[in-house]
Write a protein that holds these residues in place. Structure first.
Motif, PDB file in Angstrom:
ATOM      1  N   GLN A  74      -1.697   5.710   2.674  1.00  0.00           N
ATOM      2  CA  GLN A  74      -2.954   4.970   2.796  1.00  0.00           C
ATOM      3  C   GLN A  74      -3.094   4.392   4.197  1.00  0.00           C
ATOM      4  O   GLN A  74      -2.212   3.674   4.671  1.00  0.00           O
ATOM      5  N   TRP A 114       0.820  -1.206   0.000  1.00  0.00           N
ATOM      6  CA  TRP A 114       0.000   0.000   0.000  1.00  0.00           C
ATOM      7  C   TRP A 114       0.859   1.264   0.000  1.00  0.00           C
ATOM      8  O   TRP A 114       1.997   1.277   0.488  1.00  0.00           O
ATOM      9  N   ASP A 115       0.299   2.320  -0.501  1.00  0.00           N
ATOM     10  CA  ASP A 115       0.975   3.613  -0.458  1.00  0.00           C
ATOM     11  C   ASP A 115       1.165   4.041   1.000  1.00  0.00           C
ATOM     12  O   ASP A 115       0.320   3.772   1.851  1.00  0.00           O
TER      13      ASP A 115
END
Length: 266
Positions: free
Chosen positions: A167, A163-164
């Motif tokens: 996020q 995930w970023d």
């Protein structure tokens, strides 16, 4: 002391299971060691505590029974809470902050448990209770994990994070018998009982690979409305009925309308 602990554990289990609940014991210090300062429980660090878990059977065995006994079709406030008058609010609520029928049921049920232990100093924290800063008074997922009842899977449990960084990914718990078909309802603390003799048990690791943990967290964070994250384990003991799923997926303010149907069908 160990015998006293076992007597309490056996008694609580015997009270809960017929009503569709289960519990697991833990020591307060186990929980406090895992949480930030503002979530620490300010009581005896050696005190005995229990995480209380509702199982799929709770809906029929406890919730529907509570509703039928406390209300009837003629006096039940069926409008959205914004439309209730003060008399209806007072009748349907033990305090001015709780209107959800399920929360009302949990308040009633935890009081029932308290009444079975008149010789002990019990401190009860329900999962929906907030402090003055609008933070949960207890992190039930952490409590369930340290008690060994459920496994709390979080982003930090994924080695190859996909995930970023910006996020936010929320963690979720998995039960070894029920997968995701359960709820953590609160904590009961026996402030006068020392739990130093209690042995800590790690929860079983049921989601072992990064791929499966990523899938679980993605389902929980991005597809929670379709219930699929609850089916992460095959062959669970029980699942929510369609009636339960309808009720739990309905916003609390609209749940009285679901209960109207329940009354009509009973």
């Amino acid at each position: 002391m160990a015998e006293k602990l076992q007597v309490i554990i056996n008694k609580l289990e015997g009270l809960l299971y017929p009503d569709g609940f289960e519990c697991a014991p833990f020591k307060i210090s186990w929980y406090n060691d895992q949480v930030d300062d503002h979530f620490k429980l300010k009581c005896n660090q050696n005190a005995l505590a229990f995480i209380i878990i509702s199982l799929p059977q709770m809906f029929d065995k406890t919730f529907k029974t509570f509703i039928m006994k406390k209300y009837n079709i003629d006096n039940f406030p069926l409008e959205d809470k914004a439309e209730w008058n003060e008399e209806e609010k007072e009748e349907f609520s033990y305090n001015q902050n709780v209107y959800d029928p399920l929360d009302q049921c949990m308040l009633d049920y935890f009081q029932k448990i308290r009444n079975h232990f008149p010789d002990h100093q019990l401190h009860i924290i329900r999962d929906f209770e907030m402090d003055a800063s609008h933070r949960p008074k207890v992190l039930v997922q952490t409590a369930g994990h340290v008690a060994g009842a459920v496994r709390y899977y979080q982003r930090c449990d994924v080695h190859d994070d996909p995930w970023d960084e910006s996020q936010r990914i929320y963690g979720t718990c998995v039960h070894p018998k029920y997968g995701g078909w359960f709820a953590l309802r609160g904590v009961i603390i026996f402030e006068d009982v020392n739990a130093n003799k209690l042995a800590q048990v790690d929860p079983p690791d049921m989601i072992k690979t990064d791929q499966d943990r990523i899938r679980l967290l993605n389902l929980y964070n991005f597809h929670w409305r379709d219930w699929s994250f609850r089916d992460v384990l095959p062959g669970v003991v029980a699942r929510y009925s369609d009636e339960q799923k309808t009720f739990f997926s309905t916003p609390p303010s609209q749940r009285p309308q679901i209960l109207r149907k329940l009354f009509d069908e009973t």
